[in-house]
Design an enzyme around this catalytic site. Sequence first.
Site, PDB file in Angstrom:
ATOM      1  N   THR A 195       0.826  -1.217   0.000  1.00  0.00           N
ATOM      2  CA  THR A 195       0.000   0.000   0.000  1.00  0.00           C
ATOM      3  C   THR A 195       0.859   1.266   0.000  1.00  0.00           C
ATOM      4  O   THR A 195       0.467   2.278  -0.591  1.00  0.00           O
ATOM      5  CB  THR A 195      -0.949   0.019   1.209  1.00  0.00           C
ATOM      6  OG1 THR A 195      -0.202  -0.190   2.402  1.00  0.00           O
ATOM      7  CG2 THR A 195      -2.010  -1.061   1.078  1.00  0.00           C
ATOM      8  N   ILE A 252       0.424  -9.981  -6.188  1.00  0.00           N
ATOM      9  CA  ILE A 252       0.673 -10.346  -7.582  1.00  0.00           C
ATOM     10  C   ILE A 252       1.461  -9.263  -8.317  1.00  0.00           C
ATOM     11  O   ILE A 252       1.615  -9.320  -9.531  1.00  0.00           O
ATOM     12  CB  ILE A 252      -0.664 -10.597  -8.329  1.00  0.00           C
ATOM     13  CG1 ILE A 252      -1.555  -9.342  -8.309  1.00  0.00           C
ATOM     14  CG2 ILE A 252      -1.404 -11.783  -7.714  1.00  0.00           C
ATOM     15  CD1 ILE A 252      -2.837  -9.456  -9.119  1.00  0.00           C
ATOM     16  N   HIS A 280      -0.596 -16.367  -5.169  1.00  0.00           N
ATOM     17  CA  HIS A 280      -1.703 -15.992  -6.052  1.00  0.00           C
ATOM     18  C   HIS A 280      -1.246 -15.602  -7.460  1.00  0.00           C
ATOM     19  O   HIS A 280      -1.992 -14.967  -8.201  1.00  0.00           O
ATOM     20  CB  HIS A 280      -2.519 -14.860  -5.417  1.00  0.00           C
ATOM     21  CG  HIS A 280      -3.186 -15.269  -4.137  1.00  0.00           C
ATOM     22  ND1 HIS A 280      -3.525 -14.374  -3.130  1.00  0.00           N
ATOM     23  CD2 HIS A 280      -3.564 -16.489  -3.677  1.00  0.00           C
ATOM     24  CE1 HIS A 280      -4.085 -15.023  -2.128  1.00  0.00           C
ATOM     25  NE2 HIS A 280      -4.110 -16.304  -2.435  1.00  0.00           N
ATOM     26  N   ASN A 335       0.846  -5.348  11.183  1.00  0.00           N
ATOM     27  CA  ASN A 335      -0.412  -5.095  10.490  1.00  0.00           C
ATOM     28  C   ASN A 335      -1.163  -3.977  11.191  1.00  0.00           C
ATOM     29  O   ASN A 335      -1.157  -3.882  12.425  1.00  0.00           O
ATOM     30  CB  ASN A 335      -1.273  -6.364  10.449  1.00  0.00           C
ATOM     31  CG  ASN A 335      -2.323  -6.314   9.362  1.00  0.00           C
ATOM     32  OD1 ASN A 335      -1.994  -6.132   8.181  1.00  0.00           O
ATOM     33  ND2 ASN A 335      -3.580  -6.459   9.714  1.00  0.00           N
ATOM     34  N   ILE A 382       3.913  -0.768   7.645  1.00  0.00           N
ATOM     35  CA  ILE A 382       4.968  -1.763   7.525  1.00  0.00           C
ATOM     36  C   ILE A 382       6.200  -1.234   6.797  1.00  0.00           C
ATOM     37  O   ILE A 382       7.330  -1.519   7.181  1.00  0.00           O
ATOM     38  CB  ILE A 382       4.431  -3.045   6.837  1.00  0.00           C
ATOM     39  CG1 ILE A 382       5.534  -4.115   6.780  1.00  0.00           C
ATOM     40  CG2 ILE A 382       3.873  -2.753   5.461  1.00  0.00           C
ATOM     41  CD1 ILE A 382       5.020  -5.451   6.300  1.00  0.00           C
TER      42      ILE A 382
END
Length: 245
Positions: free
Chosen positions: A27, A106, A122, A216, A234
Amino acid sequence: MDSLQTLVSWIKDSGNIVFFGGAGTSTESGIPDFRSAAGLYREQHNSPYPPEVMLSRSFFMSSPDIFFDFYRSKMIHPEAKPNGAHLLLAELERGGKLKAVITQNIDGLHQLAGSRRVLELHGSIHRNHCMDCSRAYELDQVLASKDIVPRCPACGGIIKPDVVLYEEELDHDVLMESVAAIAAADMIIIGGTSLTVQPAASLITYFRGRHTVLLNGEPTPYDHKADLILTDRIGAVMGRIQELL
């Protein structure tokens, strides 16, 4: 000793660290996560279908044009760069301490930062293949397509991204390698994941080492099993750790 100093001391004492990460790892690189208040699943979209539906195998097969419109606009971020989390993990791997990055992402940012052993649960937007002739295509080739649904120049088949959609199974070999890496680790750092997506989240139950660290911003179902919890961003936390090591 504060939490950050504790984590630094554990990293120094560890020789087999595994990182297990999710969308929150990226993010700070400008890629939205899924389930937070500002996440992709809570955004307003032009489509009448919710993201969980559009990102399913059956929807991809029935409505590839709507899938790719959403996928191109919301899932691909070619301009994104690694943040402090990606960079520290790559440095720990080069130093021989980190043995694997296991990611639900991903975006390929771990590899861009320099990590070599990245287990992508994924899949990746950077790998694509023709569903008819199996030819492989890079992300740039898919983005260069003038049609909303990219098609193979050789046979005309639809080019599908090698990402795991809802209703699809995770790659068995990647799962088994992830289980082995976690089971062998003496320390696991879990970052940027709500630990609610299965079967990926259940992988951390194979950990038998000394220290479980959770990074988190929101509580997870596994908080009670953590030896240390840090709730700051993070990327910022990892950047500070890099300065202290």
